[in-house]
Design a protein around this motif. Structure first.
Motif, short mmCIF file in Angstrom:
data_model
loop_
_atom_site.label_atom_id
_atom_site.label_comp_id
_atom_site.label_asym_id
_atom_site.label_seq_id
_atom_site.Cartn_x
_atom_site.Cartn_y
_atom_site.Cartn_z
N LEU A 103 0.89 -1.23 -0.18
CA LEU A 103 -0.12 0.20 0.01
C LEU A 103 0.87 1.27 -0.16
CD1 LEU A 103 -2.75 -0.90 2.30
CD2 LEU A 103 -3.31 -0.43 -0.05
N ALA A 104 2.27 1.02 0.91
CA ALA A 104 2.61 2.26 0.84
C ALA A 104 3.45 2.92 0.12
CB ALA A 104 3.54 1.91 2.29
N PHE A 105 4.06 1.64 -1.21
CA PHE A 105 5.00 2.26 -2.15
C PHE A 105 4.05 2.65 -3.25
CE2 PHE A 105 8.40 -1.15 0.12
CZ PHE A 105 9.01 0.18 -0.02
N SER A 106 2.20 1.76 -3.35
CA SER A 106 1.61 1.76 -4.22
C SER A 106 1.45 3.02 -4.10
CB SER A 106 1.38 1.19 -4.80
OG SER A 106 -0.01 1.42 -3.47
N ALA A 107 0.86 3.49 -3.07
CA ALA A 107 0.66 5.32 -2.92
C ALA A 107 1.78 5.84 -3.58
CB ALA A 107 0.58 5.36 -1.44
N ILE A 108 3.14 5.60 -2.96
CA ILE A 108 3.88 6.68 -3.39
C ILE A 108 4.02 7.12 -4.44
CG2 ILE A 108 6.70 6.80 -3.03
CD1 ILE A 108 6.41 5.58 -0.58
N THR A 109 4.17 5.57 -5.82
CA THR A 109 3.99 5.87 -6.64
C THR A 109 3.24 6.57 -7.57
OG1 THR A 109 5.26 3.24 -6.38
CG2 THR A 109 4.18 4.07 -8.99
N MET A 110 2.25 6.39 -6.82
CA MET A 110 1.26 7.41 -7.30
C MET A 110 0.83 9.26 -7.55
SD MET A 110 -3.13 6.87 -7.10
CE MET A 110 -3.41 8.09 -5.83
N VAL A 111 1.82 9.31 -6.50
CA VAL A 111 1.57 11.05 -5.58
C VAL A 111 3.38 10.91 -6.97
CG1 VAL A 111 2.87 11.98 -3.99
CG2 VAL A 111 1.10 10.67 -3.19
#
Length: 131
Positions: free
Chosen positions: A109-117
């Protein structure tokens, strides 16, 4: 941000690697669910979508064109939505038993959120694009 593309690329690669880590442990069946190993359940291989879309997104982070950045916003949003979907489906309690969440699911969840941002913050030199 001048390093947003590098951070996004690294976050995508880490999200793909997290698919190999344990996501959930189901005590009654004594099984650990990862992104690629969910035998004995009907979850399939939930990490495959992240690997496919994440690989394309990683390539698009490296391409310095405006169309690549626009497509990347869509792809990274899909990866984040799939990560949230995996979290909701894999951690749902069934028949009075709740699976134990492992660190891999939270890292996904954290890495995919960072990727999206990071896909929202592209580094584009507009003077070159308009010539």
């Amino acid at each position: 941000m001048k390093h947003s593309q590098t951070i996004g690329f690294i976050a995508v690669v880490l999200a793909i690697l997290v698919c190999f880590m344990p996501w959930v442990f189901i005590e009654s069946r004594n099984m650990t669910i990862t992104g690629f190993k969910a035998e004995g359940t009907r979850f399939g291989r939930p990490g495959m979508f992240i690997v496919y879309m994440g690989s394309i997104a990683a390539l698009l982070f490296l391409i310095p064109k405006i169309w690549a950045k626009r497509v990347n916003v869509f792809l990274t949003a899909m990866v984040f939505a799939w990560a949230v979907r995996n979290y909701l489906i894999l951690t749902t309690c069934a028949a009075g038993e709740c699976p134990k969440k492992q660190i891999g699911l939270f890292l996904l969840l954290a890495f995919s959120a960072i990727t999206m941002v990071m896909s929202f913050l592209p580094k584009i030199d507009l003077s070159k694009q308009q010539q």
